[in-house]
Design a protein around this motif. Structure first.
Motif, PDB file in Angstrom:
ATOM      1  N   ALA A 211       0.859  -1.190   0.000  1.00 27.82           N
ATOM      2  CA  ALA A 211       0.000   0.000   0.000  1.00 27.82           C
ATOM      3  C   ALA A 211       0.889   1.231   0.000  1.00 27.82           C
ATOM      4  CB  ALA A 211      -0.923   0.008   1.210  1.00 27.82           C
ATOM      5  N   PRO A 255      -1.709  -4.961  -4.605  1.00 28.45           N
ATOM      6  CA  PRO A 255      -2.401  -3.868  -3.929  1.00 28.45           C
ATOM      7  C   PRO A 255      -3.479  -4.414  -2.996  1.00 28.45           C
ATOM      8  CG  PRO A 255      -3.199  -4.075  -6.170  1.00 28.45           C
ATOM      9  CD  PRO A 255      -2.048  -5.028  -6.038  1.00 28.45           C
ATOM     10  N   GLU A 259      -7.482  -0.532  -2.770  1.00 29.30           N
ATOM     11  CA  GLU A 259      -6.601   0.405  -3.471  1.00 29.30           C
ATOM     12  C   GLU A 259      -7.455   1.401  -4.280  1.00 29.30           C
ATOM     13  OE1 GLU A 259      -4.152   2.739  -5.235  1.00 29.30           O
ATOM     14  OE2 GLU A 259      -3.327   1.284  -3.810  1.00 29.30           O
ATOM     15  N   PHE A 265      -1.220   2.843  -9.165  1.00 30.72           N
ATOM     16  CA  PHE A 265      -0.428   1.823  -8.471  1.00 30.72           C
ATOM     17  C   PHE A 265       0.558   1.157  -9.427  1.00 30.72           C
ATOM     18  CE2 PHE A 265       0.445  -2.401  -6.819  1.00 30.72           C
ATOM     19  CZ  PHE A 265       0.702  -2.160  -5.479  1.00 30.72           C
TER      20      PHE A 265
END
Length: 278
Positions: A211, A255, A259, A265
């Motif tokens: 994260a 993720p 997310e 990401f």
């Protein structure tokens, strides 16, 4: 050099896949991984479209649950992808979540025996061999692919328990290690893989629950079930390096299910973490 990937989690709707694939491909991410979790999205259908929507991205499927898929069908689909997109396909198989397998009437009495029979048959079919086998779970009578892959098509396998991990060393070309596994846990898994007969070039793929950005630690804590990292690119790269030092050839950033920006990401993985990883 350690390869770096990221997961497109099937909690996202299928129509979100294209924008994530295009973001990953344009940012130069090496690998995008897909899951065939019940009852969300097909691993093969999403892999085919992800490969078609990208030009250089490698696409992994980890894992296809073997109780759901006849081995001949899995071989046909895998071979087709390899011929359409040479050197860009990574296929992994595994037991599947047993509760899910029970829901569809496919739960095996011996998941370990099923996986062993399946791996030996699938790899032989992908080598272009004509296969006859009469196992407890896998039965083939003179089956050969008309269009086998034109180059080697490794088959990876994943699992959690020590017997399954040892089996991956015996019967698969590589092992997928889930995100609950710490670097020390990975070292222990490497010993089991070696006991099973895994060769020095046996591919090790390790997931890393990751994260970043605002609220990263809170999102990680909400999902944390083992090893994970929350923080900036330097923190993530350090966690990747720790898994690489423990034996991983590829680390796949996973993720959290919450997310907020999967496109960002994958760009974060490619543009910020990748330059920091050896």
């Amino acid at each position: 050099m350690t390869a770096l990937g990221a997961v497109f989690r099937p909690q996202l709707p299928p129509e979100r896949l294209r924008s994530v694939v295009e973001a990953a491909d344009s940012a130069g991410l090496e690998q995008l991984w897909l899951w065939e979790d019940c009852f969300l999205e097909s691993g093969i259908a999403t892999a085919a479209t992800a490969l078609a929507w990208s030009s250089r991205l490698k696409v992994g499927v980890g894992l296809l649950p073997v109780p759901l898929r006849n081995v001949a069908l899995a071989a046909m689909e895998t071979a087709t992808l390899h011929r359409l997109f040479p050197d860009r396909v990574i296929i992994g198989v595994g037991h599947g979540v047993q509760d899910w397998m029970g829901q569809v009437g496919a739960r095996a009495e011996s998941p370990l025996r099923l996986l062993r029979e399946y791996l030996f048959a699938l790899r032989a079919l992908l080598r272009g061999e004509r296969v006859t086998v009469s196992g407890k779970y896998v039965q083939l009578d003179g089956v050969a692919l008309d269009w086998p892959p034109t180059s080697p098509a490794p088959v990876l396998a994943g699992g959690v328990g020590p017997k399954t991990i040892k089996l991956t060393g015996e019967a698969a070309d590589g092992t997928i290690i889930d995100s609950v596994t710490s670097p020390d846990g990975l070292r222990a898994a490497m010993e089991l893989i070696a006991e099973g007969g895994g060769s020095p070039d046996h591919e090790i793929v390790a997931y890393l629950l990751t994260a970043t950005g605002e609220g990263a630690q809170e999102r990680l804590d909400a999902e944390f079930k083992g090893h994970g990292v929350a923080g900036d690119a330097h923190a993530v790269a350090a966690a990747v390096e720790a898994l690489a030092e423990a034996g991983a050839h590829t680390v796949v950033l996973q993720p959290t299910a919450s997310e907020p920006d999967p496109e960002a990401f994958v760009r974060f993985a490619a543009e910020q973490v990748r330059p920091l990883v050896g």
